[in-house]
Design an enzyme around this catalytic site. Sequence first.
Site, PDB file in Angstrom:
ATOM      1  CG  HIS A 266     -36.921   7.368  11.316  1.00 38.19           C
ATOM      2  ND1 HIS A 266     -36.441   6.958  12.419  1.00 38.19           N
ATOM      3  CD2 HIS A 266     -38.259   7.062  10.959  1.00 38.19           C
ATOM      4  CE1 HIS A 266     -37.369   6.303  12.950  1.00 38.19           C
ATOM      5  NE2 HIS A 266     -38.399   6.144  12.212  1.00 38.19           N
TER       6      HIS A 266
ATOM      7  CD  GLU B 164     -10.523  -7.922  11.124  1.00 37.41           C
ATOM      8  OE1 GLU B 164      -9.854  -8.418  10.315  1.00 37.41           O
ATOM      9  OE2 GLU B 164     -10.797  -6.787  11.035  1.00 37.41           O
TER      10      GLU B 164
ATOM     11  CE1 TYR C 171      -1.944  -1.497  -4.844  1.00 31.52           C
ATOM     12  CE2 TYR C 171      -4.002  -2.307  -5.702  1.00 31.52           C
ATOM     13  CZ  TYR C 171      -3.243  -1.636  -4.847  1.00 31.52           C
ATOM     14  OH  TYR C 171      -3.882  -1.370  -3.719  1.00 31.52           O
TER      15      TYR C 171
ATOM     16  N   GLY D 227      -5.973 -12.140  20.900  1.00 29.18           N
ATOM     17  CA  GLY D 227      -7.172 -11.248  20.931  1.00 29.18           C
ATOM     18  C   GLY D 227      -7.184  -9.851  20.333  1.00 29.18           C
TER      19      GLY D 227
ATOM     20  CB  ALA E 137     -13.714  -1.103  10.789  1.00 26.62           C
TER      21      ALA E 137
ATOM     22  CD  GLU F 226     -33.138   7.325  13.263  1.00 23.31           C
ATOM     23  OE1 GLU F 226     -33.965   8.454  13.486  1.00 23.31           O
ATOM     24  OE2 GLU F 226     -33.866   6.366  13.066  1.00 23.31           O
TER      25      GLU F 226
ATOM     26  CE1 TYR G 115      -8.373  -3.120  13.810  1.00 24.50           C
ATOM     27  CE2 TYR G 115      -6.766  -3.088  15.588  1.00 24.50           C
ATOM     28  CZ  TYR G 115      -7.396  -2.284  14.634  1.00 24.50           C
ATOM     29  OH  TYR G 115      -7.598  -1.039  14.729  1.00 24.50           O
TER      30      TYR G 115
ATOM     31  CB  CYS H  61      -7.529  -4.750   4.181  1.00 22.11           C
ATOM     32  SG  CYS H  61      -6.189  -4.098   4.473  1.00 22.11           S
TER      33      CYS H  61
ATOM     34  CE  LYS I 223     -10.720  -7.288   7.281  1.00 23.85           C
ATOM     35  NZ  LYS I 223      -9.931  -6.903   7.729  1.00 23.85           N
TER      36      LYS I 223
ATOM     37  NE  ARG J  78      -0.358 -11.478  25.656  1.00 21.25           N
ATOM     38  CZ  ARG J  78       0.713 -11.066  25.218  1.00 21.25           C
ATOM     39  NH1 ARG J  78       1.887 -11.978  25.229  1.00 21.25           N
ATOM     40  NH2 ARG J  78       1.253  -9.938  24.708  1.00 21.25           N
TER      41      ARG J  78
ATOM     42  CG  ASP K  21       2.258  -2.742   8.578  1.00 17.05           C
ATOM     43  OD1 ASP K  21       1.765  -1.438   8.966  1.00 17.05           O
ATOM     44  OD2 ASP K  21       1.682  -3.664   8.461  1.00 17.05           O
TER      45      ASP K  21
ATOM     46  CB  CYS L 104      -3.647  -4.105   1.987  1.00 15.41           C
ATOM     47  SG  CYS L 104      -5.308  -3.386   2.067  1.00 15.41           S
TER      48      CYS L 104
ATOM     49  CB  SER M   1      -1.059   0.129   1.344  1.00 13.23           C
ATOM     50  OG  SER M   1      -1.672  -1.026   1.305  1.00 13.23           O
ATOM     51  N   GLY M   2       1.891   1.563   0.952  1.00 12.50           N
ATOM     52  CA  GLY M   2       2.736   2.422   1.118  1.00 12.50           C
ATOM     53  C   GLY M   2       3.393   2.798   0.018  1.00 12.50           C
TER      54      GLY M   2
ATOM     55  N   GLY N 269       0.028 -10.902  16.268  1.00 13.57           N
ATOM     56  CA  GLY N 269       0.771  -9.560  16.173  1.00 13.57           C
ATOM     57  C   GLY N 269       1.644  -9.458  14.902  1.00 13.57           C
TER      58      GLY N 269
HETATM   59  P1  NDP Z   1      -2.738  -7.209  17.197  1.00 11.13           P
HETATM   60  O1  NDP Z   1      -1.384  -6.501  17.822  1.00 11.13           O
HETATM   61  O2  NDP Z   1      -3.914  -6.363  16.994  1.00 11.13           O
HETATM   62  O3  NDP Z   1      -2.949  -8.212  18.349  1.00 11.13           O
HETATM   63  C1  NDP Z   1      -2.249  -9.159  18.913  1.00 11.13           C
HETATM   64  C2  NDP Z   1      -2.864 -10.018  19.724  1.00 11.13           C
HETATM   65  O4  NDP Z   1      -2.044 -11.231  20.103  1.00 11.13           O
HETATM   66  C3  NDP Z   1      -3.120  -9.299  21.057  1.00 11.13           C
HETATM   67  O5  NDP Z   1      -4.338  -9.915  21.712  1.00 11.13           O
HETATM   68  C4  NDP Z   1      -1.979  -9.858  22.108  1.00 11.13           C
HETATM   69  O6  NDP Z   1      -2.471  -9.777  23.423  1.00 11.13           O
HETATM   70  C5  NDP Z   1      -1.747 -11.314  21.646  1.00 11.13           C
HETATM   71  N1  NDP Z   1      -0.262 -11.750  21.753  1.00 11.13           N
HETATM   72  C6  NDP Z   1       0.818 -11.185  21.457  1.00 11.13           C
HETATM   73  N2  NDP Z   1       1.856 -11.923  21.724  1.00 11.13           N
HETATM   74  C7  NDP Z   1       1.422 -13.100  22.047  1.00 11.13           C
HETATM   75  C8  NDP Z   1       1.960 -14.193  22.666  1.00 11.13           C
HETATM   76  N3  NDP Z   1       3.227 -14.448  22.577  1.00 11.13           N
HETATM   77  N4  NDP Z   1       1.165 -15.366  23.150  1.00 11.13           N
HETATM   78  C9  NDP Z   1      -0.143 -15.052  22.907  1.00 11.13           C
HETATM   79  N5  NDP Z   1      -0.806 -13.868  22.402  1.00 11.13           N
HETATM   80  C10 NDP Z   1      -0.009 -13.056  22.066  1.00 11.13           C
HETATM   81  O7  NDP Z   1      -2.257  -8.157  15.954  1.00 11.13           O
HETATM   82  P2  NDP Z   1      -2.890  -9.010  14.880  1.00 11.13           P
HETATM   83  O8  NDP Z   1      -1.913  -9.996  14.656  1.00 11.13           O
HETATM   84  O9  NDP Z   1      -4.367  -9.281  15.314  1.00 11.13           O
HETATM   85  O10 NDP Z   1      -2.952  -7.816  13.544  1.00 11.13           O
HETATM   86  C11 NDP Z   1      -1.944  -6.850  13.417  1.00 11.13           C
HETATM   87  C12 NDP Z   1      -2.064  -5.615  13.066  1.00 11.13           C
HETATM   88  O11 NDP Z   1      -2.692  -5.512  11.853  1.00 11.13           O
HETATM   89  C13 NDP Z   1      -3.454  -5.012  14.089  1.00 11.13           C
HETATM   90  O12 NDP Z   1      -2.759  -4.351  15.040  1.00 11.13           O
HETATM   91  C14 NDP Z   1      -3.696  -3.999  13.123  1.00 11.13           C
HETATM   92  O13 NDP Z   1      -3.130  -2.586  13.250  1.00 11.13           O
HETATM   93  C15 NDP Z   1      -3.710  -4.400  11.699  1.00 11.13           C
HETATM   94  N6  NDP Z   1      -5.026  -5.008  11.188  1.00 11.13           N
HETATM   95  C16 NDP Z   1      -5.763  -4.247  10.959  1.00 11.13           C
HETATM   96  C17 NDP Z   1      -7.282  -4.619  10.649  1.00 11.13           C
HETATM   97  C18 NDP Z   1      -8.320  -3.777  10.327  1.00 11.13           C
HETATM   98  O14 NDP Z   1      -8.267  -2.642  10.312  1.00 11.13           O
HETATM   99  N7  NDP Z   1      -9.570  -4.088  10.480  1.00 11.13           N
HETATM  100  C19 NDP Z   1      -7.340  -6.029  10.612  1.00 11.13           C
HETATM  101  C20 NDP Z   1      -6.265  -6.933  10.620  1.00 11.13           C
HETATM  102  C21 NDP Z   1      -5.157  -6.585  11.180  1.00 11.13           C
HETATM  103  P3  NDP Z   1      -2.114  -8.663  24.335  1.00 11.13           P
HETATM  104  O15 NDP Z   1      -3.503  -7.967  24.181  1.00 11.13           O
HETATM  105  O16 NDP Z   1      -2.174  -9.157  25.722  1.00 11.13           O
HETATM  106  O17 NDP Z   1      -1.021  -7.993  24.016  1.00 11.13           O
END
Ligand code: NDP
Length: 491
Positions: free
Chosen positions: A445, A186, A99, A180, A346, A450, A182, A48, A51, A203, A308, A43, A15-16, A267
Amino acid sequence: MSSHDVDLFVIGAGSGGVRGARIAASLGARVAVAEERFLGGTCVNVGCIPKKLFSYGAHARDDIEDARAYGWDVAEPTLDWPRLITNKDREIARLNGVYQRLLEGRGVAVMLGRATLEDAHTVAVTAPDGTVTRRTAEHILVATGGSPVRPSFPGAELAMVSDEVFYLPKRPDRLLVIGGGYIAVEMAGIFQGYGAQVTLAYRGALFLRGFDRDVRTHLDAEMRHRGIDLRFRTEVASLTRRPDGAIDAVLTTGETLVVDAVLAAIGRAPNARGLGLEAAGVELDERGAVRVDGRFRTSARSIYAVGDVIDRVQLTPVALAEAMIVAHNLFGGAKRTPDYEFIPSAVFSTPPVGTVGLTEDEARAEALARGGAVDIYRSTFTPLKHTLTGRREKTLMKLVVERDTDRVVGVHVVGPDAGEIVQGFAVALKLGATKAQLDGTIGIHPTAAEELVTMRERCPDPDHSVSVDHLAQGAAPHRGIVQHRWEDSEA
Ligand code: NDP
């Protein structure tokens, strides 16, 4: 014109990178871009876009069921998963071509292969057949993105990451999702929508850390109600392949789950290693991201980085905005700096989340620091559509308002079209909208949106002290740049 081969060499056509290359070329620069994997980057290929296509498909099952309440006799749907993958692949291939044409149409030289820096002005590109081509450049833009982090517990190699989830030959009947954020939230909704039995292990105490706590608890209830098995304060200790091909997932709670596939969504990390950055004098920070100044210049004067790989905000529209700043500053005589205030985002969960601005806890913490206060307006209701279907699905809408200025500093929605709704409100927040101005806006409405201009009753002030636990854990606020529309011409 410089004596170098090109004015700008872009590493990475995601993207960038694509946006930076196109804008620079449109401003008259001679531009080359190298890409080692696929045009459009994460993406378009494994993020994106596929997904969102999967998300449409997952929601289609609800739509088919709901149609019955509206007079349609429809047969029980059956799933042809390979057809989904084929159709998705065809669309992604079309976008790859779009692209390529967008870049070449602007006169950008597209080089397929792995680029490495030899010095602060020289890039070597190794093509898939091993041929190495060198180009010198006045400026270099590093836009190499990030990659999913892979877990390290015993048997972790049995888990897939988000790059692989889009090519599964078969929908798993039983899926364990780790994380836990995005992607975990999703994908849990998508695979449940496609009929899989889904367990999500996170966790922490409650998923989506950093989001408003009402959003998190509301989505928790909605996902559980849909039958997604949410396990919090739970980690995976090990994975083992069973003779029948299934996977034993041993959890830290002591329980063993038998599943067909495991998705680790824990992550994403910057793609900054092995590019020769150090040799060119580019410093990385402690997280391995490229360190840049306020205008995205690295510690090497001729080298810039966006998206990123600098690990500020991992969102496509942010990478686009950053790349445009670099191109306009370098070739358009501009002196722009980024504005990260009020970045809407979102989560395409089931139901989706749309959010912009401060969470209630963040706003209370800020207000507390300056002796102010915060007003909260919150509404939970059944969407009109479900008055006939009987589906027990609630929508949440919430406004966070600074009491002394009356400024709306946060809008949070969980419900159908949450992202579409919040995009418009992001503009209002960016313009400094007050609650009185929202109140003075006529609603449309009957819509769900609203509700955001008709909420009159303040929630009673909480009698408990401010909970800023997630701030203490370093959550990033989701504020800032106005979102990008996904159209072919907008690559
Ligand atoms: P996120 O950073 O959103 O979430 C990572 C999750 O993994 C957190 O819940 C974190 O827990 C957990 N975690 C991290 N390390 C460990 C570990 N060693 N063991 C177990 N759990 C762990 O990352 P994602 O991979 O979901 O997505 C990456 C990024 O991509 C997002 O941050 C977002 O910016 C982007 N994205 C955006 C979307 C959108 O705009 N709709 C869709 C998908 C991705 P904790 O909370 O405890 O740190």
